[in-house]
Design a protein around this motif. Structure first.
Motif, mmCIF file in Angstrom:
data_model
loop_
_atom_site.group_PDB
_atom_site.id
_atom_site.type_symbol
_atom_site.label_atom_id
_atom_site.label_comp_id
_atom_site.label_asym_id
_atom_site.label_seq_id
_atom_site.Cartn_x
_atom_site.Cartn_y
_atom_site.Cartn_z
ATOM 1 N N SER A 11 0.823 -1.212 0.000
ATOM 2 C CA SER A 11 0.000 0.000 0.000
ATOM 3 C C SER A 11 0.858 1.265 0.000
ATOM 4 O O SER A 11 0.392 2.337 -0.392
ATOM 5 N N ARG A 25 5.259 1.945 -8.947
ATOM 6 C CA ARG A 25 4.468 0.814 -9.457
ATOM 7 C C ARG A 25 4.638 0.693 -10.971
ATOM 8 O O ARG A 25 4.678 -0.405 -11.523
ATOM 9 N N GLU A 78 -2.873 -9.958 -14.403
ATOM 10 C CA GLU A 78 -3.607 -9.386 -13.266
ATOM 11 C C GLU A 78 -3.481 -7.862 -13.237
ATOM 12 O O GLU A 78 -4.448 -7.147 -12.956
ATOM 13 N N HIS A 119 -5.703 -5.244 -15.178
ATOM 14 C CA HIS A 119 -6.985 -4.799 -14.610
ATOM 15 C C HIS A 119 -6.763 -3.944 -13.357
ATOM 16 O O HIS A 119 -7.691 -3.747 -12.570
ATOM 17 N N ASP A 120 -5.558 -3.440 -13.217
ATOM 18 C CA ASP A 120 -5.221 -2.663 -12.022
ATOM 19 C C ASP A 120 -6.024 -1.369 -11.966
ATOM 20 O O ASP A 120 -6.408 -0.796 -13.002
ATOM 21 N N ALA A 121 -6.310 -0.923 -10.745
ATOM 22 C CA ALA A 121 -7.068 0.321 -10.558
ATOM 23 C C ALA A 121 -6.297 1.528 -11.087
ATOM 24 O O ALA A 121 -6.915 2.540 -11.480
ATOM 25 N N ASP A 122 -4.990 1.464 -11.074
ATOM 26 C CA ASP A 122 -4.171 2.540 -11.631
ATOM 27 C C ASP A 122 -4.138 2.366 -13.143
ATOM 28 O O ASP A 122 -3.583 1.408 -13.667
ATOM 29 N N ARG A 123 -4.762 3.310 -13.855
ATOM 30 C CA ARG A 123 -4.923 3.157 -15.301
ATOM 31 C C ARG A 123 -3.576 3.076 -16.017
ATOM 32 O O ARG A 123 -3.416 2.312 -16.976
ATOM 33 N N ALA A 125 -2.279 -0.375 -15.574
ATOM 34 C CA ALA A 125 -3.090 -1.316 -16.358
ATOM 35 C C ALA A 125 -2.736 -1.243 -17.836
ATOM 36 O O ALA A 125 -2.587 -2.287 -18.509
#
Length: 346
Positions: free
Chosen positions: A295, A302, A323, A326-330, A333
């Protein structure tokens, strides 16, 4: 008390007592009927004071001022003496070091000894060009078979080269010194390892960078030890050095470099080289995924960690990229999706 008796009791010669009188340091209280100097107990006490101050290193002029100037304070005198003593010790220590290095070079004659002195002085020159020429000359003298050598040079002890490298701030000279040290043979790795323990950050970095280009198991061992150093700069240089030699102990520190953004491209390339077998590749991919999941890992880090997965072969890295697509960070992703397509197209 006559001058002869004063000389006997004080240990100061009659000639020196007359010299003190000529300088106004001491004045006999009187004269005998025959004209001989006669000293009182107070005069003798002053003579002992003079000798005590001389023993501290004061000149006779300074002694006179200390005894006669009402505004002269002992604290100021002691401070000045401490400063001068430190300067003298530093100068004597430097001379002793230079003499030891000349002795270690084992010169056959005065010409050899003078050549060593010249190289030592050049290594300590204020001119960067002079220091660089000295480093090149040292390397030539250490390897008489080289084309740059005349075959009869006397090598300067490696301690001098290490000291020069640890104190060098000019990047060009520093590179030459590292090159020379890499060809120096025995002795240098242990001295450089001591430099890694320096309280000065710049010295620690120079030491580990010198070790990084040195061949052999001894240098590699010191670099491996440096992986546990509290200084992240030292850890980073050590990790890159032993990682390029195929040592997988460097993996955690290399991942740290990726996260921190220091030498991250070199760190990613080194991880890719280390991932030469399936087990190691999966372990590296697992380490990268773990760091991505923290976190506390920030967005730029990242992104770098995701990009590093591109150079890691195997199914574990591919699964991680799938995986991350589909990360929340565009940004992460999109990067993962692009890298995944590249892997599938191979």
């Amino acid at each position: 008390m006559l001058i002869g008796e004063v000389a006997r009791r004080s240990g100061v010669s009659a000639r020196m007592l007359r010299h003190y009188e000529s300088l106004g340091l001491v004045h006999p209280s009187g004269r005998t009927g025959s004209g001989y100097r006669e000293y009182s107990e107070e005069d003798i006490r002053r003579i002992f004071h003079i000798e005590s101050l001389r023993a501290l290193g004061l000149s006779l002029r300074e002694v006179k001022r200390a005894l006669d100037d009402a505004d002269f304070t002992p604290a100021a005198l002691v401070d000045d003496l401490i400063r001068r003593t430190r300067e003298r010790i530093a100068a004597e220590t430097e001379l002793l070091t230079r003499l030891r290095r000349i002795h270690a070079a084992d010169p056959a004659g005065w010409e050899d000894a003078l050549q060593v002195v010249t190289l030592l002085q050049a290594l300590g020159s204020k001119s960067a060009d002079a220091r660089q020429r000295a480093a090149l000359a040292w390397a030539s003298s250490a390897f008489p078979g080289s084309s740059a050598s005349s075959g009869d040079e006397v090598p300067v002890p490696v301690e001098a080269l290490v000291e020069a490298a640890l104190g060098e701030s000019d990047p060009n000279v520093a590179g030459t010194l590292r090159w020379a040290l890499a060809r120096s043979g025995d002795g240098a790795p242990a001295l450089l390892a001591e430099g890694i323990g320096s309280p000065v950050a710049a010295v620690r970095e120079r030491a580990v960078r010198c070790l990084a280009v040195m061949p052999g198991g001894e240098a590699a061992g010191h670099l491996r030890d440096a992986l546990a150093h509290p200084d992240p700069v030292v850890r980073g240089h050590a990790a890159l050095a032993i990682g390029t030699r195929g040592d997988t102990d460097a993996v955690p520190a290399l991942v740290d470099l990726l996260e921190e953004g220091r030498n991250d491209t070199d760190a990613a390339d080194t991880l890719s080289v280390l991932a030469s077998d399936t087990a190691t590749a999966d372990r590296i991919a697992h380490r990268l995924v773990e760091r991505l999941a923290r976190s506390t890992t920030r967005a730029p880090a990242r992104g770098r960690l995701t990009q590093a997965l591109a150079g890691i072969p195997g199914t574990r890295a591919s699964q991680a990229l799938a995986e991350l697509s589909h990360d929340a960070d565009r940004a992460v992703a999109l990067t993962a999706t692009y890298l995944l397509h590249l892997r599938e197209a191979r």
